[in-house]
Design a protein around this motif. Structure first.
Motif, PDB file in Angstrom:
ATOM      1  N   VAL A   1     -53.493 -12.107  16.145  1.00 51.64           N
ATOM      2  CA  VAL A   1     -52.418 -12.176  15.446  1.00 51.64           C
ATOM      3  C   VAL A   1     -51.616 -11.062  15.238  1.00 51.64           C
ATOM      4  CG1 VAL A   1     -53.322 -12.037  12.482  1.00 51.64           C
ATOM      5  CG2 VAL A   1     -53.917 -13.839  14.122  1.00 51.64           C
TER       6      VAL A   1
ATOM      7  N   ALA B   1     -52.914 -15.778   8.491  1.00 54.94           N
ATOM      8  CA  ALA B   1     -53.513 -16.266   9.455  1.00 54.94           C
ATOM      9  C   ALA B   1     -55.084 -15.329   9.583  1.00 54.94           C
ATOM     10  CB  ALA B   1     -53.059 -15.559  10.549  1.00 54.94           C
TER      11      ALA B   1
ATOM     12  N   LYS C   1     -56.607 -23.531  17.859  1.00 56.72           N
ATOM     13  CA  LYS C   1     -56.006 -23.916  17.467  1.00 56.72           C
ATOM     14  C   LYS C   1     -56.926 -22.488  16.387  1.00 56.72           C
ATOM     15  CE  LYS C   1     -57.871 -28.865  18.096  1.00 56.72           C
ATOM     16  NZ  LYS C   1     -57.156 -28.876  19.496  1.00 56.72           N
ATOM     17  N   LEU C   2     -56.057 -21.468  16.956  1.00 56.62           N
ATOM     18  CA  LEU C   2     -56.039 -20.270  16.091  1.00 56.62           C
ATOM     19  C   LEU C   2     -54.569 -20.177  15.260  1.00 56.62           C
ATOM     20  CD1 LEU C   2     -57.552 -18.441  18.698  1.00 56.62           C
ATOM     21  CD2 LEU C   2     -58.939 -18.831  16.345  1.00 56.62           C
ATOM     22  N   ALA C   3     -55.037 -19.202  13.943  1.00 55.25           N
ATOM     23  CA  ALA C   3     -53.792 -19.889  13.057  1.00 55.25           C
ATOM     24  C   ALA C   3     -53.681 -18.178  13.529  1.00 55.25           C
ATOM     25  CB  ALA C   3     -54.021 -19.369  11.646  1.00 55.25           C
TER      26      ALA C   3
ATOM     27  N   LYS D   1     -62.191 -20.388   9.835  1.00 57.62           N
ATOM     28  CA  LYS D   1     -62.860 -21.085  10.817  1.00 57.62           C
ATOM     29  C   LYS D   1     -64.001 -21.083  12.216  1.00 57.62           C
ATOM     30  CE  LYS D   1     -60.301 -23.637  15.103  1.00 57.62           C
ATOM     31  NZ  LYS D   1     -61.813 -23.118  16.332  1.00 57.62           N
TER      32      LYS D   1
ATOM     33  N   ALA E   1     -52.463 -20.497  21.340  1.00 58.02           N
ATOM     34  CA  ALA E   1     -52.817 -20.101  19.449  1.00 58.02           C
ATOM     35  C   ALA E   1     -52.957 -22.137  18.793  1.00 58.02           C
ATOM     36  CB  ALA E   1     -51.873 -19.545  18.725  1.00 58.02           C
ATOM     37  N   GLY E   2     -51.699 -22.494  19.461  1.00 64.61           N
ATOM     38  CA  GLY E   2     -51.767 -23.827  19.830  1.00 64.61           C
ATOM     39  C   GLY E   2     -52.318 -24.533  20.078  1.00 64.61           C
TER      40      GLY E   2
ATOM     41  N   PRO F   1     -46.206 -16.885  10.853  1.00 67.53           N
ATOM     42  CA  PRO F   1     -45.473 -17.879  11.060  1.00 67.53           C
ATOM     43  C   PRO F   1     -44.083 -16.599  10.917  1.00 67.53           C
ATOM     44  CG  PRO F   1     -46.055 -18.282   8.861  1.00 67.53           C
ATOM     45  CD  PRO F   1     -46.794 -17.479   9.454  1.00 67.53           C
TER      46      PRO F   1
ATOM     47  N   GLN G   1     -57.489 -17.621   7.887  1.00 65.18           N
ATOM     48  CA  GLN G   1     -57.851 -18.647   8.189  1.00 65.18           C
ATOM     49  C   GLN G   1     -58.654 -19.167   9.759  1.00 65.18           C
ATOM     50  OE1 GLN G   1     -54.081 -21.317   8.738  1.00 65.18           O
ATOM     51  NE2 GLN G   1     -54.769 -22.611  10.148  1.00 65.18           N
ATOM     52  N   ASN G   2     -58.419 -17.966  10.617  1.00 71.88           N
ATOM     53  CA  ASN G   2     -59.588 -17.919  11.581  1.00 71.88           C
ATOM     54  C   ASN G   2     -60.607 -17.527  11.338  1.00 71.88           C
ATOM     55  OD1 ASN G   2     -57.248 -18.902  13.216  1.00 71.88           O
ATOM     56  ND2 ASN G   2     -56.436 -16.354  13.719  1.00 71.88           N
TER      57      ASN G   2
ATOM     58  N   ARG H   1     -47.302 -19.074  20.719  1.00 65.33           N
ATOM     59  CA  ARG H   1     -47.430 -20.258  20.149  1.00 65.33           C
ATOM     60  C   ARG H   1     -48.188 -21.157  20.975  1.00 65.33           C
ATOM     61  NH1 ARG H   1     -41.220 -18.391  17.669  1.00 65.33           N
ATOM     62  NH2 ARG H   1     -42.185 -17.775  15.318  1.00 65.33           N
TER      63      ARG H   1
END
Length: 203
Positions: free
Chosen positions: A66, A41, A117-119, A48, A113-114, A122, A44-45, A110
């Motif tokens: 995170v 995560a 658009k951040l990871a 970005k 974060a959605g 999970p 991924q961030n 969640r």
């Protein structure tokens, strides 16, 4: 302490629906063979953020989401462990509260974060897995004490993070999220400290 009997029927139903569903999403895995869910995560961030050439404060926003998500996932698993194996009724009751409160926080994280658009992870990262399994190897009062001590530690981290980000987050929504949830985080830490004190003298 609050237990499920004090929740409304819709709240109890939602709680158990999510409690049943969450292990299917997370379990105690690290999110895939050879993959650390927390590191993935963050990576991924970072990708970005690098692509968009944003500020260090925006990077801190992402790391906050995170970290507190990883802590919440760990606390859910510890709460379920308490429910299943704690020797003390106090700790079992507290386990119910932890699961409920952290599932609610995870749902809010969640959603946020959605929207941003951040990871977020999970599943448990490797560090969280190791911490969980260390407690899981214990039994009796030693399991009770170590599980509660670990929750106190992670909730102290949460309190510090929420307190910092209510003022320092770059994103206004994340600042607002931290400010909104800080009082509950502080209350939950106080409850964890109280349980730790209650079981301190157990053999």
């Amino acid at each position: 302490m609050r237990s499920l009997q004090f929740l409304s029927k819709p709240s109890r139903r939602l709680f158990w629906q999510v409690a049943v569903a969450l292990p299917l999403l997370t379990g105690c895995s690290s999110g895939g063979e050879g993959t650390d869910a927390v590191e993935a995560a963050n990576a991924q961030n970072q990708s970005k953020i690098s692509d968009e050439d944003v500020t260090a404060k925006q990077e801190a926003d992402a790391k906050f989401l995170v970290k507190v998500t990883g802590n919440a996932l760990l606390e859910v698993e510890l709460g379920k462990l308490m429910l299943a194996r704690a020797s003390s009724p106090i700790v079992r009751s507290y386990g119910t509260r932890v699961v409920q409160e952290r599932l609610e926080l995870l749902a809010a994280l969640r959603t946020l974060a959605g929207a941003k658009k951040l990871a977020i992870p999970p599943a448990l990262g490797e560090d969280e897995q190791a911490a969980y399994h260390e407690v899981n190897t214990r039994s009796g009062t030693q399991l009770d004490k170590q599980a509660v001590a670990l929750i106190v530690r992670t909730q102290k981290q949460d309190e510090e993070a929420f307190d910092k980000m209510k003022d320092d987050a770059y994103d206004g929504d994340i600042r607002g999220f931290a400010a909104k949830h800080l009082p509950a985080v502080e209350e939950q830490l106080a409850a964890a400290d109280e349980v730790a004190d209650d079981i301190e003298d157990m053999p």
